[in-house]
Design a protein around this motif. Sequence first.
Motif, PDB file in Angstrom:
ATOM      1  N   PRO A 113       3.184  -1.123  10.881  1.00 23.21           N
ATOM      2  CA  PRO A 113       2.110  -1.444  11.631  1.00 23.21           C
ATOM      3  C   PRO A 113       0.819  -0.956  10.946  1.00 23.21           C
ATOM      4  O   PRO A 113       0.902  -0.006  10.493  1.00 23.21           O
ATOM      5  CB  PRO A 113       2.471  -0.768  13.082  1.00 23.21           C
ATOM      6  CG  PRO A 113       3.378   0.320  12.635  1.00 23.21           C
ATOM      7  CD  PRO A 113       4.192  -0.489  11.609  1.00 23.21           C
ATOM      8  N   HIS A 114      -0.168  -1.635  11.153  1.00 24.30           N
ATOM      9  CA  HIS A 114      -1.566  -1.235  10.677  1.00 24.30           C
ATOM     10  C   HIS A 114      -1.732  -1.104   9.020  1.00 24.30           C
ATOM     11  O   HIS A 114      -2.974  -1.812   8.689  1.00 24.30           O
ATOM     12  CB  HIS A 114      -1.970   0.142  11.323  1.00 24.30           C
ATOM     13  CG  HIS A 114      -2.032   0.154  12.701  1.00 24.30           C
ATOM     14  ND1 HIS A 114      -1.183   0.852  13.422  1.00 24.30           N
ATOM     15  CD2 HIS A 114      -2.775  -0.536  13.689  1.00 24.30           C
ATOM     16  CE1 HIS A 114      -1.156   0.725  14.751  1.00 24.30           C
ATOM     17  NE2 HIS A 114      -1.991  -0.001  14.898  1.00 24.30           N
ATOM     18  N   VAL A 115      -0.846  -0.773   8.388  1.00 26.96           N
ATOM     19  CA  VAL A 115      -0.876  -0.652   6.926  1.00 26.96           C
ATOM     20  C   VAL A 115       0.471  -1.118   6.251  1.00 26.96           C
ATOM     21  O   VAL A 115       1.227  -0.459   6.640  1.00 26.96           O
ATOM     22  CB  VAL A 115      -1.609   0.600   6.630  1.00 26.96           C
ATOM     23  CG1 VAL A 115      -1.466   0.586   4.973  1.00 26.96           C
ATOM     24  CG2 VAL A 115      -2.912   1.075   7.181  1.00 26.96           C
ATOM     25  N   ASP A 116       0.475  -2.314   5.477  1.00 24.36           N
ATOM     26  CA  ASP A 116       1.572  -2.908   4.850  1.00 24.36           C
ATOM     27  C   ASP A 116       1.951  -1.706   3.788  1.00 24.36           C
ATOM     28  O   ASP A 116       1.313  -0.853   3.342  1.00 24.36           O
ATOM     29  CB  ASP A 116       1.314  -3.911   4.183  1.00 24.36           C
ATOM     30  CG  ASP A 116       2.300  -4.567   3.415  1.00 24.36           C
ATOM     31  OD1 ASP A 116       2.510  -4.373   2.232  1.00 24.36           O
ATOM     32  OD2 ASP A 116       3.028  -5.185   4.121  1.00 24.36           O
ATOM     33  N   GLY A 117       3.390  -1.650   3.502  1.00 28.89           N
ATOM     34  CA  GLY A 117       3.830  -0.689   2.944  1.00 28.89           C
ATOM     35  C   GLY A 117       3.407  -0.663   1.280  1.00 28.89           C
ATOM     36  O   GLY A 117       3.140   0.092   0.723  1.00 28.89           O
ATOM     37  N   LEU A 118       3.285  -1.958   0.807  1.00 25.58           N
ATOM     38  CA  LEU A 118       2.694  -2.153  -0.538  1.00 25.58           C
ATOM     39  C   LEU A 118       1.414  -1.698  -0.864  1.00 25.58           C
ATOM     40  O   LEU A 118       1.175  -0.981  -1.718  1.00 25.58           O
ATOM     41  CB  LEU A 118       2.697  -3.638  -1.098  1.00 25.58           C
ATOM     42  CG  LEU A 118       4.182  -4.360  -1.399  1.00 25.58           C
ATOM     43  CD1 LEU A 118       3.968  -5.785  -1.573  1.00 25.58           C
ATOM     44  CD2 LEU A 118       4.629  -3.636  -2.337  1.00 25.58           C
ATOM     45  N   GLN A 119       0.554  -1.760   0.207  1.00 26.90           N
ATOM     46  CA  GLN A 119      -0.757  -1.346   0.443  1.00 26.90           C
ATOM     47  C   GLN A 119      -0.886   0.162   0.495  1.00 26.90           C
ATOM     48  O   GLN A 119      -1.507   0.936  -0.485  1.00 26.90           O
ATOM     49  CB  GLN A 119      -1.938  -1.761   1.445  1.00 26.90           C
ATOM     50  CG  GLN A 119      -3.033  -1.421   1.539  1.00 26.90           C
ATOM     51  CD  GLN A 119      -3.815  -1.722   2.775  1.00 26.90           C
ATOM     52  OE1 GLN A 119      -3.390  -2.802   3.348  1.00 26.90           O
ATOM     53  NE2 GLN A 119      -4.976  -1.162   3.066  1.00 26.90           N
ATOM     54  N   LEU A 120      -0.166   0.919   1.255  1.00 24.85           N
ATOM     55  CA  LEU A 120       0.405   2.273   1.191  1.00 24.85           C
ATOM     56  C   LEU A 120       0.813   2.790  -0.046  1.00 24.85           C
ATOM     57  O   LEU A 120       0.208   3.824  -0.467  1.00 24.85           O
ATOM     58  CB  LEU A 120       1.322   2.426   2.305  1.00 24.85           C
ATOM     59  CG  LEU A 120       1.817   3.924   2.518  1.00 24.85           C
ATOM     60  CD1 LEU A 120       0.439   4.750   3.061  1.00 24.85           C
ATOM     61  CD2 LEU A 120       2.963   4.089   3.688  1.00 24.85           C
ATOM     62  N   LEU A 121       1.663   2.138  -0.794  1.00 25.71           N
ATOM     63  CA  LEU A 121       2.121   2.600  -1.891  1.00 25.71           C
ATOM     64  C   LEU A 121       0.967   2.609  -3.197  1.00 25.71           C
ATOM     65  O   LEU A 121       0.813   3.650  -3.811  1.00 25.71           O
ATOM     66  CB  LEU A 121       3.376   1.795  -2.388  1.00 25.71           C
ATOM     67  CG  LEU A 121       4.132   2.299  -3.730  1.00 25.71           C
ATOM     68  CD1 LEU A 121       4.533   3.597  -3.950  1.00 25.71           C
ATOM     69  CD2 LEU A 121       5.270   1.130  -4.048  1.00 25.71           C
ATOM     70  N   THR A 122       0.281   1.503  -3.232  1.00 26.88           N
ATOM     71  CA  THR A 122      -0.779   1.403  -4.155  1.00 26.88           C
ATOM     72  C   THR A 122      -1.833   2.413  -3.908  1.00 26.88           C
ATOM     73  O   THR A 122      -2.123   3.269  -4.875  1.00 26.88           O
ATOM     74  CB  THR A 122      -1.558  -0.054  -3.946  1.00 26.88           C
ATOM     75  OG1 THR A 122      -0.519  -1.138  -4.132  1.00 26.88           O
ATOM     76  CG2 THR A 122      -2.838  -0.235  -4.942  1.00 26.88           C
ATOM     77  N   THR A 123      -2.112   2.958  -2.705  1.00 33.00           N
ATOM     78  CA  THR A 123      -3.179   3.981  -2.382  1.00 33.00           C
ATOM     79  C   THR A 123      -2.493   5.321  -2.881  1.00 33.00           C
ATOM     80  O   THR A 123      -2.988   6.169  -3.468  1.00 33.00           O
ATOM     81  CB  THR A 123      -3.591   4.201  -0.880  1.00 33.00           C
ATOM     82  OG1 THR A 123      -4.103   2.801  -0.490  1.00 33.00           O
ATOM     83  CG2 THR A 123      -4.407   5.166  -0.509  1.00 33.00           C
ATOM     84  N   ALA A 124      -1.029   5.665  -2.589  1.00 35.31           N
ATOM     85  CA  ALA A 124      -0.392   6.957  -3.033  1.00 35.31           C
ATOM     86  C   ALA A 124      -0.493   7.018  -4.652  1.00 35.31           C
ATOM     87  O   ALA A 124      -0.749   8.001  -4.991  1.00 35.31           O
ATOM     88  CB  ALA A 124       1.037   6.973  -2.530  1.00 35.31           C
ATOM     89  N   ARG A 125      -0.118   5.802  -5.204  1.00 33.07           N
ATOM     90  CA  ARG A 125      -0.325   6.032  -6.627  1.00 33.07           C
ATOM     91  C   ARG A 125      -1.690   6.007  -7.368  1.00 33.07           C
ATOM     92  O   ARG A 125      -1.798   6.912  -8.214  1.00 33.07           O
ATOM     93  CB  ARG A 125       0.286   4.703  -7.468  1.00 33.07           C
ATOM     94  CG  ARG A 125       1.952   4.499  -6.988  1.00 33.07           C
ATOM     95  CD  ARG A 125       2.697   5.743  -7.366  1.00 33.07           C
ATOM     96  NE  ARG A 125       4.192   5.456  -7.290  1.00 33.07           N
ATOM     97  CZ  ARG A 125       4.871   6.607  -6.826  1.00 33.07           C
ATOM     98  NH1 ARG A 125       4.446   7.598  -6.469  1.00 33.07           N
ATOM     99  NH2 ARG A 125       6.029   5.855  -6.917  1.00 33.07           N
ATOM    100  N   GLN A 126      -2.497   5.548  -6.597  1.00 35.57           N
ATOM    101  CA  GLN A 126      -4.129   5.649  -7.002  1.00 35.57           C
ATOM    102  C   GLN A 126      -4.623   7.187  -7.032  1.00 35.57           C
ATOM    103  O   GLN A 126      -5.444   7.534  -7.636  1.00 35.57           O
ATOM    104  CB  GLN A 126      -4.948   4.724  -6.381  1.00 35.57           C
ATOM    105  CG  GLN A 126      -4.932   3.372  -6.717  1.00 35.57           C
ATOM    106  CD  GLN A 126      -5.425   2.389  -5.839  1.00 35.57           C
ATOM    107  OE1 GLN A 126      -6.050   2.750  -4.680  1.00 35.57           O
ATOM    108  NE2 GLN A 126      -5.798   1.106  -6.289  1.00 35.57           N
ATOM    109  N   ARG A 127      -4.181   7.690  -5.981  1.00 34.07           N
ATOM    110  CA  ARG A 127      -4.287   9.114  -5.662  1.00 34.07           C
ATOM    111  C   ARG A 127      -3.531  10.050  -6.918  1.00 34.07           C
ATOM    112  O   ARG A 127      -3.807  11.285  -6.820  1.00 34.07           O
ATOM    113  CB  ARG A 127      -3.866   9.522  -4.251  1.00 34.07           C
ATOM    114  CG  ARG A 127      -4.741   9.068  -3.168  1.00 34.07           C
ATOM    115  CD  ARG A 127      -4.412   9.725  -1.945  1.00 34.07           C
ATOM    116  NE  ARG A 127      -5.287   9.006  -0.799  1.00 34.07           N
ATOM    117  CZ  ARG A 127      -5.320   9.280   0.503  1.00 34.07           C
ATOM    118  NH1 ARG A 127      -4.498  10.180   0.843  1.00 34.07           N
ATOM    119  NH2 ARG A 127      -6.005   8.739   1.410  1.00 34.07           N
TER     120      ARG A 127
END
Length: 231
Positions: A55-69
């Motif tokens: 819900p709210h944030v897709d898992g791929l988007q979440l993973l992308t953000t984590a790797r960008q950090r």
Amino acid sequence: MKLLLIEDDPSLQATLVRTLGRRGWEVATCADGALALQQWEAVQPDVVALDLTLPHVDGLQLLTTARQRGWSTPVLILTARGTVGDRVIGLNTGADDYLAKPFDLDELEARLKALSRRRLPVGAALASDSSLSHVSALGSLRLDAESGAAYQGDQVLDLPPRELALLQALLSRPGRAIAKEKLFDWVFPGALDVQYEAIEVVAYRLRKRLTGTGVKLVTLRGLGYLLKADE
């Protein structure tokens, strides 16, 4: 070992918490993609099991953000999206392994254990192989023994997880060849659907990233790969 389970199915979440807890895992959970990054940062897990449909944030988007950090925590994707295309997208986004639902609990734990090796200090993670010794620097390159981060001088090398894993292994034995088979097991722990030749792709990418560092990745036909300082 500490696991962060990002999964919104309450039944599956409860089953995994109970089963893995009995096997010695410390399991933290999150069911909302919007809260997952905050939980990830707070828990500092050894490995993350990530559902894609959240819900709210897709898992791929979440993973992308984590790797960008710059978060290099190994990630195992758990999802009902089992097509080859979905696996490729997930792995290219920065996942380390992929397990389609429904899955066997023993296989899940085996994959999690394999991925969690990457959170160990470099020397400890490789200590089970008596042919590898702990050397943390070569030329301008060095490894932080606690975090596994790679540096050129004082600058962090921004490497994807697989290239970082390959560099960790090679820096443990500078100037000496490590067989492709050992490197494959280190870079793709527990992977059942990755072609053996994939290690050559990772080596090619790491070789390009090392340009200008004063360190070369050398291929020795029939023997494997080694690192050596420029002369």
